[in-house]
Design an enzyme around this catalytic site. Structure first.
Site, short mmCIF file in Angstrom:
data_model
loop_
_atom_site.label_atom_id
_atom_site.label_comp_id
_atom_site.label_asym_id
_atom_site.label_seq_id
_atom_site.Cartn_x
_atom_site.Cartn_y
_atom_site.Cartn_z
N SER A 157 4.11 2.04 8.71
CA SER A 157 3.64 0.93 7.73
C SER A 157 4.96 0.59 6.90
CB SER A 157 2.67 1.46 6.89
OG SER A 157 1.27 1.80 7.56
N ASP A 177 -0.14 -7.62 0.98
CA ASP A 177 0.11 -6.19 1.29
C ASP A 177 1.71 -6.53 1.55
OD1 ASP A 177 0.37 -3.60 1.43
OD2 ASP A 177 -0.44 -3.60 3.60
N HIS A 196 0.64 -1.13 0.05
CA HIS A 196 -0.04 -0.07 0.20
C HIS A 196 0.69 1.26 -0.04
CE1 HIS A 196 0.53 -0.20 4.47
NE2 HIS A 196 0.58 1.03 4.34
#
Length: 633
Positions: free
Chosen positions: A569, A478, A420
């Site tokens: 992230s 992901d 992402h």
């Protein structure tokens, strides 16, 4: 021992080919020293001429097509009895029926190979000159790749047992060359057997001229002969045919050859104005391998090269290197070899490198002794604590870069992060690679807050896990890999993390109750680099809190007040574990997962964070790591 049929065979062949000899009668063969022998005694494996000229490739190589079972054919073409091979009796004049590689048992061949290898590598042989050459590339190819004139790598002992493909020609020694090179007026076999008069229907003995600086005749300025002779042109680029009597001329070489000496010189009184007579020499190409494929022959991120010519250091950055140039290697920082030293490469007279560069093995997951420290939220941080953690930035408003995500270095030019971070859910494709920049050894998150240790790299490629869709699929798959245009140089503050893939049965449990940590930048104040302790929970336990967690995920809980926050992230969850892969410091840090999402979180997660389990992406990750090692290390 020869049968009547064999005698008839010799009569048919030899009578037709030698009846023109004036010194001997029609049924005799004239030896090179003038002696006469029976035509039946030619090419039968026995040297009947006093000088042995009846058993040479020049006289026998053309007989191959007439020598068939039950007879055995010697490497140079002679026909002998069918039981000759490996019977302990030398029945071929060149001993090709009794070589070790043809007749030896496994122990004999192993000992023979060991002696030929000497102190070279396992896939190499040692030439009499002392250099090592790659057997798979240079052995028995027709060329004297040892470069000492001995033809050692083209000898009967090493080559006679070989079977050449149907589209090739077998030289008298056993070497294989392309069939289209036969009878082309150039000796492509080291022994010259591809230009034998009887094979090519020529009258004289075909020989390759010795390549040395000798005058082409006695009335002009001297030029080399053979392959070293340059193309000579006038100032208008018109070809000039030697001899060169007077005037200024310009020298050129055919493709694959490079001019050694001045590009032009003036001829007068049978002498050149320059002291060096120009010649065309086959140089070794540092950017192309022996097959002609584009390849950096001695530059890679795992090694450092030193180039020497006649004991003097020369520029390794040059593309072309003279024969005799030696390349010596050492492992780069962050790499090791179990050998005493890395083998050298040498530029052979044929214009080939003696071997390919050998790579060093990557160290990983090791933390250096701290050299700088500062405090962040009570944790003592130093710039060596998480040397694999990198920041991913994007070009914003055409003025500066904005921080996007974290990532982990797994090879010097390969980053693992979350999909992402690089994926545009609107278009369903990755963002353009040109907008990204990766920064390693960064202490403060701000792009313009630079320290002396940090290094920046542009992106060459982005690989996103198959079937990744983003939020609509709850961040299933992901995970992404970023290939850098230029590898990072490893140091105390830039080092890759270790990766290990387990058996299928362990892929779930390996990420349960692991006491590890993840790295990121504090979201407040100066946004310093920090790491946060956490413990993992496997997917089946996470379901209690996250009913819709995807099967490629596990979760982690942080300790104390520290939380995973926006911007963490893509960062890696790592833990220290013992491994047998390294004899020195067996406890290394391994990557377990990549931070993906934090359900119901605002600026920071409420203790629970989901991570993409790298165990589900073994094929994707190992394929890119192999590319990195094979193509760029």
């Amino acid at each position: 021992m020869w049968s009547t049929l064999t005698h008839v065979l010799c009569v048919c062949l030899v009578y037709l080919r030698y009846s023109a000899n004036a010194a001997c009668s029609d049924n005799k063969f004239e030896c090179e020293n003038g002696s006469c022998i029976s035509q039946y005694d030619v090419c039968n494996g026995v040297k009947n001429c006093p000088d042995g000229s009846d058993e040479t490739a020049l006289n026998c190589i053309s007989q191959r097509e007439y020598c068939s079972k039950p007879y055995f054919q010697c490497s140079y073409g002679a026909c002998v009895i069918g039981t000759a091979a490996c019977n302990g009796i030398k029945e071929c004049a060149d001993n090709s029926d009794e070589t070790v590689l043809r007749c030896g048992n496994e122990d004999d061949i192993r000992e023979f190979d060991r002696r030929q290898q000497g102190n070279c590598q396992e896939n190499e042989i040692k030439c009499p000159s002392g250099i090592c050459i790659d057997k798979s590339k240079y052995l028995c190819d027709g060329h004297d790749d040892c470069g000492d004139g001995s033809g050692f790598d083209e000898s009967v002992e090493l080559c006679a047992h070989m079977e050449c493909p149907g589209y090739s020609f077998k030289c008298a020694s056993g070497s294989c060359i392309a069939s289209q090179l036969v009878c082309n007026n150039a000796s492509d076999c080291f022994d010259g057997s591809d230009e034998a008069p009887l094979l090519c229907n020529t009258t004289g003995v075909s020989t390759q001229p010795t390549i040395k600086d000798t005058p082409i005749d006695q009335i002009g300025c001297p030029l080399p002969l053979g392959e070293e002779r340059p193309i000579v042109k006038d100032r208008d680029q018109r070809l000039i045919t030697p001899p060169i009597i007077r005037g200024t001329v310009y020298f050129h070489c055919n493709p694959g050859y490079f001019l050694q000496g001045p590009e032009s010189s003036h001829c007068a009184n049978r002498k050149w104005g320059s002291p060096i007579v120009p010649k065309c020499v086959k140089y070794c190409d540092a950017k192309r391998d022996s097959s002609g494929s584009s390849k950096d022959m001695f530059n890679g991120y795992s090694t450092r090269a030193t180039c020497l010519l006649q004991g003097q250091t020369v520029d390794c950055g040059k593309r072309y290197h003279e024969p005799g140039t030696e390349i010596k290697f050492n492992c780069a920082t962050g790499f090791q070899t179990l050998k005493t030293s890395l083998p050298d490469m040498k530029c052979l007279p044929s214009g080939h490198w003696s071997r390919e560069r050998e790579r060093c093995d990557q160290e990983c997951g090791q933390i250096a002794t701290p050299i700088k420290q500062f405090s962040a939220d009570g944790y003592s941080i130093n710039n060596t604590e998480v040397p694999w953690h990198v920041g991913l930035y994007t070009w914003h408003n055409e003025r500066d870069y904005n921080f996007v995500c974290g990532g982990s270095l797994i090879t010097p030019d390969l980053i693992i992060t979350a999909a992402h971070c690089v994926f545009n859910e609107v278009t369903g494709h990755t963002y353009a690679k040109e907008i990204f920049r990766v920064v390693a050894a960064k202490l403060y998150r701000g792009y313009n807050e630079v320290n002396s240790d940090e290094r920046r790299r542009d992106v060459e490629d982005i690989v996103v896990a198959a079937r990744y869709k983003g939020r609509e699929d709850n961040f299933f798959n992901d995970l992404a890999l970023i290939v850098l245009k230029q590898a990072f140089e490893l140091s105390d503050v830039i080092r890759p993390v270790c990766i290990h893939f387990s058996t299928f049965a362990e892929k779930e449990t390996i990420n349960n109750n692991v006491e590890g940590r993840f790295a990121g930048w504090n979201y407040k104040e100066k946004r310093e680099l920090q790491f946060v302790p956490a413990v993992s929970r496997m997917n089946s336990e996470c379901v209690a809190s996250l009913k819709d967690i995807r099967p490629d995920k596990f979760c982690m809980y942080t300790h104390g007040k520290s939380l995973a926050c926006h911007g963490d992230s893509g960062g890696g969850f790592t833990a220290k574990r013992e491994t047998s892969a390294f004899s020195r410091d067996p406890f290394r840090h391994f990557l377990y997962g990549v931070i993906s999402s934090a359900p119901n979180a605002g600026q920071c997660a409420l203790s629970l964070t989901t991570l993409t389990n790298i165990q589900h992406f073994e094929e994707m990750i190992t394929a890119e790591m192999e590319k990195s090692r094979n193509l760029r290390s």
